[in-house]
Design a protein around this motif. Structure first.
Motif, PDB file in Angstrom:
ATOM      1  N   ALA A 113       1.398   8.638   3.988  1.00  0.00           N
ATOM      2  CA  ALA A 113       0.329   8.004   3.217  1.00  0.00           C
ATOM      3  C   ALA A 113       0.920   7.139   2.100  1.00  0.00           C
ATOM      4  N   GLU A 114       1.988   7.634   1.475  1.00  0.00           N
ATOM      5  CA  GLU A 114       2.645   6.855   0.417  1.00  0.00           C
ATOM      6  C   GLU A 114       3.293   5.601   0.982  1.00  0.00           C
ATOM      7  N   LEU A 115       3.858   5.714   2.200  1.00  0.00           N
ATOM      8  CA  LEU A 115       4.447   4.543   2.840  1.00  0.00           C
ATOM      9  C   LEU A 115       3.374   3.491   3.124  1.00  0.00           C
ATOM     10  N   ALA A 116       2.229   3.936   3.645  1.00  0.00           N
ATOM     11  CA  ALA A 116       1.132   2.995   3.905  1.00  0.00           C
ATOM     12  C   ALA A 116       0.675   2.329   2.610  1.00  0.00           C
ATOM     13  N   GLY A 117       0.645   3.090   1.522  1.00  0.00           N
ATOM     14  CA  GLY A 117       0.282   2.514   0.236  1.00  0.00           C
ATOM     15  C   GLY A 117       1.282   1.482  -0.228  1.00  0.00           C
ATOM     16  N   ALA A 118       2.575   1.767  -0.038  1.00  0.00           N
ATOM     17  CA  ALA A 118       3.611   0.827  -0.453  1.00  0.00           C
ATOM     18  C   ALA A 118       3.540  -0.468   0.350  1.00  0.00           C
ATOM     19  N   LEU A 119       3.060  -0.386   1.592  1.00  0.00           N
ATOM     20  CA  LEU A 119       2.907  -1.574   2.426  1.00  0.00           C
ATOM     21  C   LEU A 119       1.577  -2.273   2.199  1.00  0.00           C
ATOM     22  N   GLY A 120       0.701  -1.646   1.419  1.00  0.00           N
ATOM     23  CA  GLY A 120      -0.618  -2.227   1.163  1.00  0.00           C
ATOM     24  C   GLY A 120      -1.529  -2.186   2.363  1.00  0.00           C
ATOM     25  N   CYS A 121      -1.374  -1.137   3.216  1.00  0.00           N
ATOM     26  CA  CYS A 121      -2.189  -1.065   4.442  1.00  0.00           C
ATOM     27  C   CYS A 121      -2.776   0.330   4.624  1.00  0.00           C
ATOM     28  N   THR A 122      -3.324   0.898   3.568  1.00  0.00           N
ATOM     29  CA  THR A 122      -3.873   2.254   3.671  1.00  0.00           C
ATOM     30  C   THR A 122      -4.997   2.342   4.691  1.00  0.00           C
TER      31      THR A 122
END
Length: 434
Positions: A113-122
């Motif tokens: 989930a944190e990775l998706a947030g860092a990519l801006g694609c939650t």
């Protein structure tokens, strides 16, 4: 549009991941044209070539990104590796401004989930909010499973979830007192490694546990729990599951895909033990119509219950069929399991039409004494013997996983018209690896 696939396996919140990164390379089976694959180590070229030739994916369209080593080296995708600034820059550059339409991970961890947030694609990670708060752990807890299964009316074995040894002693003694035996389970143990069986007599056959402990009376039981409680509860961190053990049972699973659009059945199969997991057969064999309906519908209710909490992803509902024919659910596994790529990709995509009707899959888990020096050598032997999977006949052997340097072997799946034919092929192929 682009998909980001993450080859993580297990959670650092439970224990430190181990291994050389070989097992998570099964992620390659899920790849489609243009995908970005995040893996702890780069797969062997021979493995990438082989899998993509089987799935029809353009190998050149895939990009594998490996983060710099982390606190545990390169064996697993630890949180520090997925948060590494150089890795994130490389991943963003690979995305190249395209919209990410899906983030798929083998394990539903908060770090994804944190990775998706860092990519801006939650939005590309269904259930992001649930996962961001550590909800993925609920999908692997045997204690949560028992509460959820009982709540939705799925049949489970007699037993209890115990937070202390006193309560566990009461429930174990009750089952032993009426002539039964008990299997004790760590809350988050996997692969039967966290299970032990307790009985009054030594003649109980082992299945799904590493050892049997005989306790002649209540005093011996209390002594056993004093000795083993710290291990069972992982130093007091977790609750312990007490479950009536049914000797002679057969083990099955029904796996579901839970999404915002609902719950769909992915596949089902039989798990074979001796006494630990040794093989899988897909689809499930040896069940009558009522038993199969109970397995699928009970698993669906459990999946719908977990989905109502916010979980999104794959959920395998495990059950036993007792000698009396009763179907009882024993645990669930919320992740891409060791079965997922077999039925979903090898079965549905590689074998295709006829999987489950005129073709069955037999996976053997590390046959004892089977060794090979490399993945390429294993593939060569199968080709030379004529046993490698043939799309024309839809029979043969599929290599499921990358080469395991510690075990000096590969994992194989035998495809044939029925279980007897697949077993015969396995016996013949065994001569190539011993």
């Amino acid at each position: 549009m682009v998909r980001v696939l993450v080859g993580n396996d297990w959670s650092e919140e439970l224990e430190e991941p181990a291994g050389s990164g070989w097992a998570v390379q099964r992620l390659v089976w899920f790849a489609r044209d243009g995908d970005l694959l995040v893996l702890p180590v780069h797969p062997e070229d021979e493995f990438l070539d082989y899998v993509t030739s089987m799935t029809g994916v353009r190998r050149a369209s895939l990009r594998v990104i490996v983060p710099p080593p982390g606190r545990l080296g390169t064996g697993a995708l630890t949180a520090d590796r997925l948060a590494d600034a150089r890795f994130l820059d490389e991943l963003r550059a690979a995305v190249d401004g395209r919209p990410v339409d899906e983030v798929f991970a083998l394990w539903p961890d908060a770090v994804v989930a944190e990775l998706a947030g860092a990519l801006g694609c939650t939005a590309a990670l269904e259930g992001h909010g649930f996962l961001s708060q550590g909800g993925g752990l609920l999908a692997s807890s045997k204690a949560v499973f028992r509460a959820l299964a009982a709540g939705v009316g799925a049949p489970i074995p007699d037993g209890a979830v115990c937070s202390d040894a006193v309560r566990a002693e009461l429930h174990i003694d009750r089952v032993l007192g009426d002539g039964g035996s008990v299997i004790l389970k760590q809350d988050y143990g996997s692969g039967s490694d966290g299970n032990e069986i307790v009985s009054r007599t030594p003649d109980v056959p082992l299945r799904g546990a590493r050892r049997l402990r005989v306790v002649a009376d209540r005093a011996a039981l209390r002594e056993y729990l004093a000795e083993r409680w710290d291990w069972l509860s992982v130093g007091g961190r977790d609750r312990v599951i007490v479950e009536r053990y049914h000797p002679g049972s057969r083990a099955y699973f029904a796996e579901f895909w839970i999404s915002d659009g609902g719950v769909r059945l992915g596949g089902h199969g039989e798990m074979r033990y001796r006494p630990l997991p040794e093989a899988q057969v897909m689809p499930a064999t040896g069940l009558d119509e009522r038993q199969l309906d109970t397995l699928v519908e009970g698993g669906r209710r459990i999946s719908e219950g977990l989905g109502a909490l916010g979980y999104r992803g794959i959920l395998s509902a495990d059950a036993v069929v007792t000698p009396a024919g009763e179907v009882l659910f024993t645990e669930y596994n919320g992740r891409a399991t060791g079965s997922t790529h077999i039925y979903e990709i090898v079965g549905k995509r590689v074998v295709g039409a006829g999987f489950g009707t005129d073709r069955v899959l037999l996976e053997r888990v590390w046959p004892q004494g089977w060794t090979v020096p490399s993945f390429a050598d294993a593939l060569r032997r199968l080709r030379e013997s004529g046993d490698v999977y043939d799309p024309a006949t839809r029979r043969g052997v599929v290599i499921l996983a990358a080469y395991h340097p510690g075990r000096k072997g590969v994992m194989l799946c035998f495809v044939d018209e029925n279980l007897e034919a697949a077993t015969r092929r396995e016996q013949l192929v065994g001569r190539l690896f011993t």
